[in-house]
Enzyme design. Structure first.
Site, PDB file in Angstrom:
ATOM      1  N   LEU A 127      36.913  37.239  56.579  1.00  0.00           N
ATOM      2  CA  LEU A 127      36.382  37.611  55.258  1.00  0.00           C
ATOM      3  C   LEU A 127      35.652  36.405  54.684  1.00  0.00           C
ATOM      4  O   LEU A 127      36.166  35.284  54.730  1.00  0.00           O
ATOM      5  CB  LEU A 127      37.547  38.005  54.329  1.00  0.00           C
ATOM      6  CG  LEU A 127      37.216  38.141  52.836  1.00  0.00           C
ATOM      7  CD1 LEU A 127      36.363  39.393  52.588  1.00  0.00           C
ATOM      8  CD2 LEU A 127      38.499  38.241  51.989  1.00  0.00           C
ATOM      9  N   HIS A 150      43.624  32.538  31.497  1.00  0.00           N
ATOM     10  CA  HIS A 150      42.981  32.045  32.725  1.00  0.00           C
ATOM     11  C   HIS A 150      44.042  31.726  33.789  1.00  0.00           C
ATOM     12  O   HIS A 150      43.867  32.028  34.962  1.00  0.00           O
ATOM     13  CB  HIS A 150      42.142  30.801  32.441  1.00  0.00           C
ATOM     14  CG  HIS A 150      40.984  31.073  31.513  1.00  0.00           C
ATOM     15  ND1 HIS A 150      40.178  32.174  31.649  1.00  0.00           N
ATOM     16  CD2 HIS A 150      40.519  30.396  30.423  1.00  0.00           C
ATOM     17  CE1 HIS A 150      39.250  32.170  30.696  1.00  0.00           C
ATOM     18  NE2 HIS A 150      39.445  31.102  29.937  1.00  0.00           N
ATOM     19  N   ASP A 207      36.896  39.763  34.109  1.00  0.00           N
ATOM     20  CA  ASP A 207      36.761  39.594  32.656  1.00  0.00           C
ATOM     21  C   ASP A 207      38.031  40.036  31.944  1.00  0.00           C
ATOM     22  O   ASP A 207      38.757  40.896  32.441  1.00  0.00           O
ATOM     23  CB  ASP A 207      35.558  40.437  32.171  1.00  0.00           C
ATOM     24  CG  ASP A 207      35.132  40.070  30.761  1.00  0.00           C
ATOM     25  OD1 ASP A 207      35.547  38.996  30.269  1.00  0.00           O
ATOM     26  OD2 ASP A 207      34.391  40.854  30.149  1.00  0.00           O
TER      27      ASP A 207
HETATM   28  C1  FPP Z   1      36.535  35.886  31.898  1.00  0.00           C
HETATM   29  O1  FPP Z   1      37.501  36.125  30.916  1.00  0.00           O
HETATM   30  C2  FPP Z   1      37.007  34.937  32.899  1.00  0.00           C
HETATM   31  C3  FPP Z   1      36.454  33.722  33.148  1.00  0.00           C
HETATM   32  C4  FPP Z   1      35.305  33.189  32.424  1.00  0.00           C
HETATM   33  C5  FPP Z   1      36.993  32.816  34.156  1.00  0.00           C
HETATM   34  C6  FPP Z   1      37.563  33.424  35.405  1.00  0.00           C
HETATM   35  C7  FPP Z   1      38.644  32.538  35.860  1.00  0.00           C
HETATM   36  C8  FPP Z   1      39.778  32.925  36.471  1.00  0.00           C
HETATM   37  C9  FPP Z   1      40.035  34.320  36.897  1.00  0.00           C
HETATM   38  C10 FPP Z   1      40.842  31.909  36.705  1.00  0.00           C
HETATM   39  C11 FPP Z   1      40.921  31.274  38.017  1.00  0.00           C
HETATM   40  C12 FPP Z   1      39.739  31.390  38.908  1.00  0.00           C
HETATM   41  C13 FPP Z   1      39.747  30.945  40.191  1.00  0.00           C
HETATM   42  C14 FPP Z   1      38.560  31.171  41.031  1.00  0.00           C
HETATM   43  C15 FPP Z   1      40.897  30.290  40.785  1.00  0.00           C
HETATM   44  P1  FPP Z   1      37.141  35.772  29.408  1.00  0.00           P
HETATM   45  O2  FPP Z   1      37.679  34.417  29.112  1.00  0.00           O
HETATM   46  O3  FPP Z   1      35.682  35.937  29.165  1.00  0.00           O
HETATM   47  O4  FPP Z   1      37.968  36.876  28.643  1.00  0.00           O
HETATM   48  P2  FPP Z   1      37.603  37.553  27.244  1.00  0.00           P
HETATM   49  O5  FPP Z   1      36.284  38.282  27.439  1.00  0.00           O
HETATM   50  O6  FPP Z   1      38.743  38.485  27.013  1.00  0.00           O
HETATM   51  O7  FPP Z   1      37.514  36.457  26.233  1.00  0.00           O
END
Ligand code: FPP
Length: 277
Positions: free
Chosen positions: A146, A52, A35
């Site tokens: 893994l 992201h 997050d």
């Molecule tokens: C949460 O941050 C993150 C996500 C909803 C997406 C997770 C995706 C990645 C880590 C990118 C790539 C993933 C893979 C598997 C290659 P948020 O957008 O909710 O952040 P915020 O709470 O600060 O708005």
């Protein structure tokens, strides 16, 4: 663990953390709520999707470090059923990033013996994403070092409902519906994560104190670790610190800590009364 120590050069700041870890008490299964990508981007006046993009590197590093340490299962929350509520352009970027990651990482996954599995309601994914996922899942299915579970279009409540419905459906097909009795073992063996053990350690980045519908059944006795670090900044040292913190915990599973096991109530009371204030 030995493998990780071998890759760290003398003077590497992570060496101190790595040396402090007890290799005999590693978490077998680590789950992570990744997050803070959006906030990471906001703080730099960048669009959310830049956060992201910056989150892909930590995914790669975390997978590699878990493999080198000897962790057996890593479950990453990449996209929840609720994430469809985000703007379409953001959701499409997430699919693009996932496809990019899968394509680019396949050779490394193979070289490092990493098996990829996708968990969630995958039927709802755009067809090209589903195809890419299925092909990497199939290609890595014989790897054993893994297991990485990528939770995509995932919801903990849906997982439990899907398990119950599939148990009912199986019983109906076998004509055993009248005698059906669901116990913990039967339900657990129908979850998306079966037959993996439950997570020992659940990490959440960005400081939020929420479970966000993640692995609701499986985390009954997981140790929770929340760090203020935003996901794009989550590095090897952060992971090692979380594991060290986990190794300090006294896991009682509703029982008593080791020191109190097997002693009568009288013995324990005498000790409490006799101990200095
Ligand atoms: C949460 O941050 C993150 C996500 C909803 C997406 C997770 C995706 C990645 C880590 C990118 C790539 C993933 C893979 C598997 C290659 P948020 O957008 O909710 O952040 P915020 O709470 O600060 O708005």
């Amino acid at each position: 663990m030995k493998d990780l120590l071998e890759t760290l050069q003398p003077g590497d700041p992570d060496l101190e953390w790595a040396n402090a870890i007890d290799p005999t008490r590693l978490p077998a299964h680590i789950a992570i709520i990744m997050d803070g990508n959006g906030r990471w981007a906001n703080r730099r006046s960048l669009p959310r999707v830049a956060g992201h993009r910056a989150g892909v590197g930590p995914v790669r590093n975390t997978v590699e470090t878990c493999a080198r340490l000897g962790v057996k299962v890593l479950t990453l929350y990449a996209f929840s059923e609720e994430n469809w509520k985000r703007p379409r352009a953001e959701v499409e970027t997430l699919w693009r990033l996932l496809r990019y990651y899968l394509k680019k990482e396949l050779p490394d996954l193979q070289r490092n013996g990493i098996r990829l599995q996708a968990i969630g309601r995958l039927d709802a994914l755009p067809a090209p994403v589903r195809r890419e996922l299925e092909s990497v899942v199939e290609a890595t299915s014989r790897n054993r070092r893994l297991l990485v579970n990528l939770a995509i279009n995932y919801s903990g409540r849906s997982e439990i409902l899907d398990a119950v419905n599939s148990i009912i459906e199986n019983a109906r097909r076998q004509g055993r519906l009248d005698a059906l009795h669901i116990d913990e073992q039967l339900l657990a063996s129908n979850l998306y994560t079966a037959p993996s053990p439950d997570p020992d350690l659940l990490i959440r980045t960005s400081g939020e104190m929420r479970i966000s519908n993640f692995l609701l059944w499986q985390i009954a006795y997981s140790e929770l670790y929340v760090t203020d670090t935003l996901w794009p900044d989550f590095n090897r040292a952060e992971l090692l610190k979380a594991i060290l913190d986990y190794q300090k915990r006294d896991r009682r599973y509703g029982g008593l800590s080791n020191g109190w096991h097997g002693r009568s109530t009288e013995e324990q009371l005498i000790e409490v009364i006799a101990s200095p204030q």
